[in-house]
Enzyme design. Structure first.
Site, PDB file in Angstrom:
ATOM      1  N   HIS A  77       0.830  -1.201   0.000  1.00  0.00           N
ATOM      2  CA  HIS A  77       0.000   0.000   0.000  1.00  0.00           C
ATOM      3  C   HIS A  77       0.870   1.258   0.000  1.00  0.00           C
ATOM      4  O   HIS A  77       0.595   2.238  -0.705  1.00  0.00           O
ATOM      5  CB  HIS A  77      -0.907  -0.035   1.236  1.00  0.00           C
ATOM      6  N   GLU A 128       2.252   1.827  -3.444  1.00  0.00           N
ATOM      7  CA  GLU A 128       1.230   2.402  -4.327  1.00  0.00           C
ATOM      8  C   GLU A 128       1.178   3.924  -4.162  1.00  0.00           C
ATOM      9  O   GLU A 128       1.120   4.674  -5.139  1.00  0.00           O
ATOM     10  CB  GLU A 128      -0.134   1.789  -4.018  1.00  0.00           C
ATOM     11  N   HIS A 129       1.191   4.395  -2.918  1.00  0.00           N
ATOM     12  CA  HIS A 129       1.177   5.837  -2.660  1.00  0.00           C
ATOM     13  C   HIS A 129       2.377   6.524  -3.311  1.00  0.00           C
ATOM     14  O   HIS A 129       2.235   7.588  -3.921  1.00  0.00           O
ATOM     15  CB  HIS A 129       1.212   6.098  -1.144  1.00  0.00           C
TER      16      HIS A 129
END
Length: 427
Positions: free
Chosen positions: A67, A70-71
């Site tokens: 996650h 992804e950021h």
């Protein structure tokens, strides 16, 4: 490209395995006003322990790193903003990380090829610095804290914590404030270079587009031509067949108690057509049991035990799966007792063949209608592809399902020893 045609719907799908390893799917939809592309990697929050192809040692990374990565993919070396580039061409972009995949996407009504180039460019252009990674920790840490008192989120992860002893699906996708503090740019690059290798990725494009031109744009914008020659070895802990707990209750500021009831599925460990057939069987079966036309739903509703905010889902994956029903109720325990009693009774008396025949037709109708939602269909196709399933095989597997298959699946899946309940009650 290889052309695949669905004989029943007439829809066509074009496929190519590029020399870079990238799987490319193009699905033209004449007359649609918008086009859509989703660029995904088979890499999610559960993939925190692995062996990189060509290496021997196991790599263990902090929870939440998929996650986090992804950021950080939206950072550009020149300091520009990716969303501004999409906006310039009228594209609406987004991204998400789930348990098993990370995906980057956009939809557009014009300038489709320019948007596609933008998508392919930034997903293949990682840029991480020690300073920017440290800055992101505060942003994601704040996001994690926001979910600490998010009722639906806590309901769901409390539920998964009851189902699973060790499977990492029980761990919050974003990780914890403590785990993300261990992430640095070197770990991000290692995860990127492992899981964002194009041989681990798929691009699905759909809309009113020209197939040859789309492929030309895709091939022109592929940057990496060094596919892995072996699979990434993903390491998951052994998971007992029992559930980790039966009941958990948490107090959060909500108006009405919320519940999630579900069954752990231990029939796992396979993918492909066999998994697709099971998923369709469970779609039919859960609709028979919990749909608005079912006896159970109508009894619960008439007795005032549930509201219209009642839903159900079967979540199939290669290494884990479960069935869940959720909603709001002033008396969640009574809902649990009613559902488990109903299941026990049906296990003795049997399912209705008439219900099966009716619901099976409804399920096929739902699949046909899914073609009209190009974004939803693209998402489903990509999700299935990472489980070695070609979604165009749906009808063949659907047609093979019999009432006896559903009866067998029911007896196998709905063992109330595998049933758990998570509850969020008002503070």
């Amino acid at each position: 490209m290889e052309k695949i045609t669905d004989k029943l719907t007439g829809e066509s799908l074009y496929y190519k395995k590029h020399e870079s390893g990238l799987s490319v799917y193009i699905m033209p939809r004449k007359g649609y006003s918008s086009s859509y592309a989703i660029f995904g990697t088979k890499y999610g929050s559960v993939d925190s322990e692995f062996v990189v192809p060509g290496e021997n040692e196991i790599t263990k990374v902090p929870d939440g790193i998929a996650h986090y990565l992804e950021h950080k993919m939206f950072d550009q070396p020149d300091g520009s903003n990716v969303f501004d580039k999409f906006s310039k061409y009228g594209g609406e972009a987004n991204a998400f990380t789930s348990f098993n995949m990370t995906a980057y996407l956009f939809s557009a009504t014009g300038h489709f090829y320019e948007n596609l180039e933008t998508l392919m460019d930034y997903v293949q252009s990682p840029y991480f610095t020690a300073e920017s990674v440290q800055k992101e920790q505060g942003i994601i840490g704040q996001e994690i804290r926001m979910y600490d008192d998010n009722a639906p989120w806590r309901l769901f992860f409390n539920f998964l914590g009851l189902l699973y002893h060790n499977n990492p699906v029980k761990i919050d996708i974003a990780g914890t404030v403590e785990s993300i503090a261990k992430i640095d740019e070197k770990l991000l690059y290692k995860c990127y270079n492992t899981f964002y290798n194009l041989s681990n990725m798929t691009l699905f494009v759909t809309g009113d587009l020209d197939v040859e031109k789309t492929l030309e744009v895709i091939e022109k914008n592929i940057k990496d031509n060094k596919p892995f020659t072996e699979e990434i070895k993903r390491i998951y802990p052994d998971e007992p067949k029992t559930v980790a707990g039966k009941f958990k209750e948490q107090s959060i500021s909500v108006a009405t108690p919320m519940f999630m009831i579900g069954w752990k599925d231990n029939d796992v460990g396979y993918s492909g057509k066999k998994l697709l057939k099971k998923a369709i069987e469970m779609d039919i079966l859960t609709e028979m049991l919990f749909g608005k036309g079912s006896k159970l739903y109508n009894e619960l509703y008439k007795e005032g035990l549930i509201t219209q905010n009642f839903s159900f889902e079967y979540a199939p994956q290669t290494d884990y799966a479960y069935t869940e029903v959720d909603g709001e109720s002033k008396n969640p325990r009574a809902v649990y007792d009613k559902i488990t009693s109903y299941i026990d009774t049906l296990l003795k008396t049997g399912l209705s063949r008439d219900d099966f025949e009716r619901i099976k037709k409804v399920t096929w109708g739902d699949y046909i209608r899914s073609y009209n939602n190009i974004e939803g269909y693209a998402h489903n196709f990509l999700t299935m592809s990472f489980m070695n399933i070609n979604y165009f095989d749906y009808f063949d597997e659907y047609s093979a399902i019999t009432f006896e298959d559903i009866e067998k699946r029911f007896c196998q899946q709905f063992n109330n020893d595998m049933c758990v309940m998570s509850v969020i009650k008002p503070e």
